[in-house]
Every structure is written in structure tokens, then in C-alpha cells.
Scaffold this motif. Structure first.
Motif, PDB file in Angstrom:
ATOM      1  N   GLY A 116       0.806  -1.208   0.000  1.00 60.14           N
ATOM      2  CA  GLY A 116       0.000   0.000   0.000  1.00 60.14           C
ATOM      3  C   GLY A 116       0.840   1.260   0.000  1.00 60.14           C
ATOM      4  O   GLY A 116       2.051   1.221   0.225  1.00 60.14           O
ATOM      5  N   PRO A 117       0.200   2.411  -0.274  1.00 55.10           N
ATOM      6  CA  PRO A 117       0.906   3.686  -0.274  1.00 55.10           C
ATOM      7  C   PRO A 117       1.583   3.964   1.063  1.00 55.10           C
ATOM      8  O   PRO A 117       1.024   3.665   2.119  1.00 55.10           O
ATOM      9  CB  PRO A 117      -0.215   4.705  -0.546  1.00 55.10           C
ATOM     10  CG  PRO A 117      -1.289   3.919  -1.208  1.00 55.10           C
ATOM     11  CD  PRO A 117      -1.215   2.552  -0.598  1.00 55.10           C
ATOM     12  N   TYR A 118       2.789   4.506   0.994  1.00 49.24           N
ATOM     13  CA  TYR A 118       3.571   4.926   2.165  1.00 49.24           C
ATOM     14  C   TYR A 118       4.093   3.763   3.005  1.00 49.24           C
ATOM     15  O   TYR A 118       4.714   3.984   4.038  1.00 49.24           O
ATOM     16  CB  TYR A 118       2.772   5.895   3.048  1.00 49.24           C
ATOM     17  CG  TYR A 118       2.197   7.056   2.283  1.00 49.24           C
ATOM     18  CD1 TYR A 118       3.039   8.006   1.710  1.00 49.24           C
ATOM     19  CD2 TYR A 118       0.831   7.192   2.095  1.00 49.24           C
ATOM     20  CE1 TYR A 118       2.520   9.070   0.978  1.00 49.24           C
ATOM     21  CE2 TYR A 118       0.302   8.251   1.359  1.00 49.24           C
ATOM     22  CZ  TYR A 118       1.153   9.186   0.815  1.00 49.24           C
ATOM     23  OH  TYR A 118       0.638  10.233   0.092  1.00 49.24           O
ATOM     24  N   ALA A 119       3.836   2.518   2.591  1.00 55.18           N
ATOM     25  CA  ALA A 119       4.357   1.368   3.326  1.00 55.18           C
ATOM     26  C   ALA A 119       5.802   1.105   2.916  1.00 55.18           C
ATOM     27  O   ALA A 119       6.173   1.225   1.749  1.00 55.18           O
ATOM     28  CB  ALA A 119       3.508   0.133   3.054  1.00 55.18           C
ATOM     29  N   THR A 120       6.638   0.767   3.899  1.00 52.82           N
ATOM     30  CA  THR A 120       8.019   0.382   3.643  1.00 52.82           C
ATOM     31  C   THR A 120       8.323  -0.869   4.454  1.00 52.82           C
ATOM     32  O   THR A 120       7.479  -1.361   5.213  1.00 52.82           O
ATOM     33  CB  THR A 120       9.002   1.493   4.073  1.00 52.82           C
ATOM     34  OG1 THR A 120       8.938   1.635   5.498  1.00 52.82           O
ATOM     35  CG2 THR A 120       8.666   2.812   3.411  1.00 52.82           C
ATOM     36  N   ALA A 121       9.529  -1.381   4.314  1.00 56.09           N
ATOM     37  CA  ALA A 121       9.932  -2.534   5.109  1.00 56.09           C
ATOM     38  C   ALA A 121       9.952  -2.190   6.592  1.00 56.09           C
ATOM     39  O   ALA A 121       9.826  -3.071   7.440  1.00 56.09           O
ATOM     40  CB  ALA A 121      11.309  -3.011   4.659  1.00 56.09           C
ATOM     41  N   TYR A 122      10.099  -0.904   6.894  1.00 55.26           N
ATOM     42  CA  TYR A 122      10.134  -0.494   8.298  1.00 55.26           C
ATOM     43  C   TYR A 122       8.746  -0.584   8.923  1.00 55.26           C
ATOM     44  O   TYR A 122       8.568  -1.131  10.006  1.00 55.26           O
ATOM     45  CB  TYR A 122      10.667   0.945   8.420  1.00 55.26           C
ATOM     46  CG  TYR A 122      11.032   1.345   9.836  1.00 55.26           C
ATOM     47  CD1 TYR A 122      12.356   1.445  10.217  1.00 55.26           C
ATOM     48  CD2 TYR A 122      10.053   1.626  10.790  1.00 55.26           C
ATOM     49  CE1 TYR A 122      12.703   1.804  11.513  1.00 55.26           C
ATOM     50  CE2 TYR A 122      10.377   1.974  12.078  1.00 55.26           C
ATOM     51  CZ  TYR A 122      11.704   2.065  12.438  1.00 55.26           C
ATOM     52  OH  TYR A 122      12.046   2.398  13.723  1.00 55.26           O
ATOM     53  N   HIS A 123       7.742  -0.050   8.249  1.00 58.06           N
ATOM     54  CA  HIS A 123       6.402  -0.015   8.836  1.00 58.06           C
ATOM     55  C   HIS A 123       5.382   0.418   7.785  1.00 58.06           C
ATOM     56  O   HIS A 123       5.722   1.107   6.827  1.00 58.06           O
ATOM     57  CB  HIS A 123       6.373   0.970  10.012  1.00 58.06           C
ATOM     58  CG  HIS A 123       5.116   0.900  10.827  1.00 58.06           C
ATOM     59  ND1 HIS A 123       4.720  -0.227  11.498  1.00 58.06           N
ATOM     60  CD2 HIS A 123       4.165   1.832  11.075  1.00 58.06           C
ATOM     61  CE1 HIS A 123       3.592   0.002  12.137  1.00 58.06           C
ATOM     62  NE2 HIS A 123       3.228   1.243  11.888  1.00 58.06           N
ATOM     63  N   ALA A 124       4.145   0.005   7.976  1.00 59.00           N
ATOM     64  CA  ALA A 124       3.048   0.438   7.119  1.00 59.00           C
ATOM     65  C   ALA A 124       2.109   1.315   7.927  1.00 59.00           C
ATOM     66  O   ALA A 124       1.599   0.880   8.961  1.00 59.00           O
ATOM     67  CB  ALA A 124       2.292  -0.770   6.566  1.00 59.00           C
ATOM     68  N   PRO A 125       1.877   2.555   7.501  1.00 59.37           N
ATOM     69  CA  PRO A 125       0.984   3.437   8.259  1.00 59.37           C
ATOM     70  C   PRO A 125      -0.455   2.948   8.193  1.00 59.37           C
ATOM     71  O   PRO A 125      -0.999   2.710   7.115  1.00 59.37           O
ATOM     72  CB  PRO A 125       1.141   4.792   7.564  1.00 59.37           C
ATOM     73  CG  PRO A 125       1.542   4.448   6.165  1.00 59.37           C
ATOM     74  CD  PRO A 125       2.391   3.198   6.277  1.00 59.37           C
ATOM     75  N   VAL A 126      -1.063   2.795   9.344  1.00 60.11           N
ATOM     76  CA  VAL A 126      -2.421   2.252   9.432  1.00 60.11           C
ATOM     77  C   VAL A 126      -3.447   3.370   9.242  1.00 60.11           C
ATOM     78  O   VAL A 126      -3.274   4.476   9.754  1.00 60.11           O
ATOM     79  CB  VAL A 126      -2.619   1.566  10.798  1.00 60.11           C
ATOM     80  CG1 VAL A 126      -4.050   1.093  10.987  1.00 60.11           C
ATOM     81  CG2 VAL A 126      -1.652   0.391  10.940  1.00 60.11           C
ATOM     82  N   LEU A 127      -4.504   3.071   8.493  1.00 54.94           N
ATOM     83  CA  LEU A 127      -5.633   3.988   8.334  1.00 54.94           C
ATOM     84  C   LEU A 127      -5.198   5.391   7.886  1.00 54.94           C
ATOM     85  O   LEU A 127      -5.765   6.395   8.319  1.00 54.94           O
ATOM     86  CB  LEU A 127      -6.411   4.091   9.654  1.00 54.94           C
ATOM     87  CG  LEU A 127      -7.193   2.846  10.076  1.00 54.94           C
ATOM     88  CD1 LEU A 127      -7.562   2.943  11.566  1.00 54.94           C
ATOM     89  CD2 LEU A 127      -8.472   2.702   9.249  1.00 54.94           C
ATOM     90  N   TYR A 128      -4.226   5.476   6.978  1.00 50.19           N
ATOM     91  CA  TYR A 128      -3.690   6.791   6.654  1.00 50.19           C
ATOM     92  C   TYR A 128      -4.727   7.694   6.000  1.00 50.19           C
ATOM     93  O   TYR A 128      -4.728   8.920   6.224  1.00 50.19           O
ATOM     94  CB  TYR A 128      -2.423   6.666   5.796  1.00 50.19           C
ATOM     95  CG  TYR A 128      -2.659   6.435   4.332  1.00 50.19           C
ATOM     96  CD1 TYR A 128      -2.767   7.520   3.451  1.00 50.19           C
ATOM     97  CD2 TYR A 128      -2.774   5.149   3.816  1.00 50.19           C
ATOM     98  CE1 TYR A 128      -2.985   7.317   2.103  1.00 50.19           C
ATOM     99  CE2 TYR A 128      -2.993   4.944   2.470  1.00 50.19           C
ATOM    100  CZ  TYR A 128      -3.098   6.026   1.620  1.00 50.19           C
ATOM    101  OH  TYR A 128      -3.323   5.829   0.279  1.00 50.19           O
ATOM    102  N   HIS A 129      -5.633   7.131   5.195  1.00 50.18           N
ATOM    103  CA  HIS A 129      -6.698   7.944   4.594  1.00 50.18           C
ATOM    104  C   HIS A 129      -7.562   8.581   5.682  1.00 50.18           C
ATOM    105  O   HIS A 129      -7.903   9.770   5.617  1.00 50.18           O
ATOM    106  CB  HIS A 129      -7.595   7.071   3.700  1.00 50.18           C
ATOM    107  CG  HIS A 129      -7.082   6.896   2.308  1.00 50.18           C
ATOM    108  ND1 HIS A 129      -6.793   7.963   1.488  1.00 50.18           N
ATOM    109  CD2 HIS A 129      -6.804   5.769   1.592  1.00 50.18           C
ATOM    110  CE1 HIS A 129      -6.371   7.511   0.311  1.00 50.18           C
ATOM    111  NE2 HIS A 129      -6.357   6.185   0.364  1.00 50.18           N
TER     112      HIS A 129
END
Length: 317
Positions: free
Chosen positions: A6-19
């Protein structure tokens, strides 16, 4: 290791509920926004993407690895001063934002990042063998091993009961003491599993690790401090958005948005009307939909609550 998409996700972390975060948080594209749990910088980048050149983000995290990740990810915003990054705990929020206050919005994405869970040496996960650490700030003195091997049985029971809400806390504490010294995450998970019925093993291990992580990082006291400070730093009409991952956190967020205080009674006027600094924007917590959970399984327990800062004056206690 889980790989989120998903958008803005990296191996470090995926931002939850960003919308949803953007929907509730952003009220002025020229405003000052604080992400006090910056993690890998996913929410930070999402916020920056909708701000005008006059807007800015203050990113804060107590984990030095997270601070490094944000700086590496967003060098252009950092160089233009549209992004400022600090390594610090929640308890330092007011001091950090003092020259920028009042701020337009405050975001708290609680819990641990995918990086912290997946990078074995940090000792947050029972799925990989590692030293019992669990410190978000590796410069902190107390690690999980100090609690597991140093606390009395009764003190361990209290930690597991209070911060893990673990119904088998007494049995687990007794087994931990009997199995000492416990040196690794695997050793601890094995001890916990041997203390409870088979059907409760997975939950008991998860709750035990949660309880120890909270105790090591003093998470509930830190959360209380930042929630109580939030109304003093967010401008009238500004927003507070919090994503929590377990009931202890969610109850505190719900209480601060409803009553303006975490303990005691809400202040009332002469007519008995509550005088509170927040007006909840979410009657019930917003949770990830099936598509987001499919892309990022770790988002499944997330609950987002939001509030708008009211005109009610808040004293600088």
C-alpha cells in the motif's frame, strides 16, 4: 517477517488507516502538525503530501532507529524545514512544540512498529529467538530481562494482570520464577505456554509480551501525560487523532475525549454541563476495512478515535 502493501508502506512499517488519519487530522494545509509516534515516517509523508509549502510536520519518536529512518526517508522536507525530527518520549511533547504551539493537529499511532517486531535483536517478538529487551529507547536502563528475572512472583503477577489483562497471571508468574534464569524470547514463550491450558497458549504469550513491553517502556504513564497535554498544545478547532491497539489504550483515549480527564470527574459549569476541551468526532472507533487488513495483517486490531479542540479554556497545570 510480514510484508505490508500500500501507499507509504516500507519494510520499516506500514501506516495504518492513513486515509482516515488525513480526513480527521488535516484542517489547515498551512498548519503545524505533530506525529508523536513517527515510526518509519509513513504517516509523516502522507501528511506532508497534502500540506502547502507553508505547512510543516514535527515528527517525534523515542526510538533512535525510527528517527534515523524518517530522516533518511524525507531528506527534502527536512532540508526545507517543512519537517523537524526529534528523538523523545511523549512526556517531552510540550517542551518540543513550545516554539511552534499552538499546533493544528496531533497524531498518536500507538503500539510497536513492524521493524521493532521483525528485527529480532530488539526482543519484542516471541516469533524469533532474541535477548529479552523490548526497550523502545535502547539507552533506557530497564530491559524485559530485568523484570522477568528480577521481579518477585507477586510483582510479576501484578504486571501481567494490569498491563496484559491476563487471567492466568498468577500461574504464569509462578512458572516464570521457577524457570529462571530466562534469557531469550523463546525461553519466555516456552515458560508461558507450559503454565496455561493448550487453548490459551497463544493469547497468554501475546498478553505476557504486551505486559512486559508496557512495563519496560512505561507506556501507560507516558500515554497519560501526552493525552493530558494534548489540549494545552492543540489550537481551538484543531484535531487529536489516536490509533490504539489494545483495550487499555483505547479506554484512556475514549475517556480523555469524553471527559477531558483520565481520573476523577469532568469539570462542570453551574448548570452541571461538562466543560471538556474535546468534542469527539468518532462515535465509535474507526477500524481498518478488509482490504487494509488483507494488505497489512497487523492493522487488524487498530482503533482510531478523533476529537476537535473546543473553546473551553484549559489551564496550564
Amino acid at each position: 517477517m510480514l510484508t505490508a502493501k500500500g501507499p507509504y508502506a516500507t519494510a520499516y512499517h506500514a501506516p495504518v488507516l492513513y486515509h482516515t488519519v488525513l480526513e480527521y487530522l488535516i484542517t489547515d494545509t498551512s498548519g503545524v502538525y505533530v506525529d508523536a509516534t513517527a515510526g518509519g515516517g509513513g504517516h509523516v509523508e502522507a501528511i506532508l503530501s497534502v500540506l502547502s509549502p507553508k505547512g510543516c510536520v514535527i515528527a517525534i519518536d523515542r526510538d533512535a532507529d525510527a528517527v534515523h529512518a524518517v530522516k533518511k526517508r524525507l531528506p527534502k522536507a527536512l532540508g526545507s524545514k517543512q519537517l523537524m525530527v526529534y528523538q523523545s518520549a511523549f512526556s517531552d511533547l510540550e517542551a518540543i512544540v513550545q516554539e511552534h504551539a499552538p499546533i493544528t493537529g496531533l497524531l498518536l499511532d500507538l503500539g510497536v512498529s513492524s521493524y521493532q517486531l521483525d528485527y529480532a535483536p530488539r526482543g519484542f517478538s516471541h516469533r524469533q529467538t532474541a535477548p529479552l529487551d523490548m526497550r523502545m529507547d535502547v539507552e533506557s536502563q530497564t530491559a524485559a530481562a530485568d523484570i522477568v528475572n528480577g521481579f518477585t512472583e507477586d510483582a510479576l503477577r501484578k504486571v501481567l494482570h494490569r498491563w496484559g489483562e491476563e487471567p492466568h497471571a498468577r500461574r504464569i508468574a509462578r512458572r516464570i520464577v521457577a524457570c529462571r534464569p530466562i534469557e531469550t524470547t523463546t525461553d519466555l514463550a516456552t515458560a508461558v505456554r507450559s503454565a496455561v491450558p493448550l487453548r490459551w497458549e497463544s493469547r497468554a504469550v501475546a498478553r505476557t509480551f504486551q505486559a512486559l513491553r508496557i512495563a519496560v517502556n512505561d507506556e501507560m504513564d507516558e500515554l497519560a501525560l501526552v493525552l493530558e497535554a494534548s489540549a494545552r498544545v492543540v489550537i481551538e478547532g484543531g484535531r487529536l487523532v489516536v490509533i490504539s491497539y489494545h483495550s487499555l489504550e483505547d479506554r484512556m483515549v475514549k475517556r480523555i475525549l469524553r471527559d477531558g480527564v483520565l481520573t476523577g470527574e469532568a469539570e462542570r459549569d453551574v448548570y452541571g454541563v461538562k466543560l471538556v476541551p474535546w468534542q469527539p468526532l468518532t462515535r465509535r472507533p474507526v477500524m481498518p476495512d478488509a482490504a487494509e487488513v488483507a494488505a497489512n495483517r497487523r492493522s487488524r486490531s487498530a482503533k482510531l478515535r478523533a476529537g476537535v479542540r473546543c473553546a473551553f479554556p484549559v489551564s496550564n497545570r
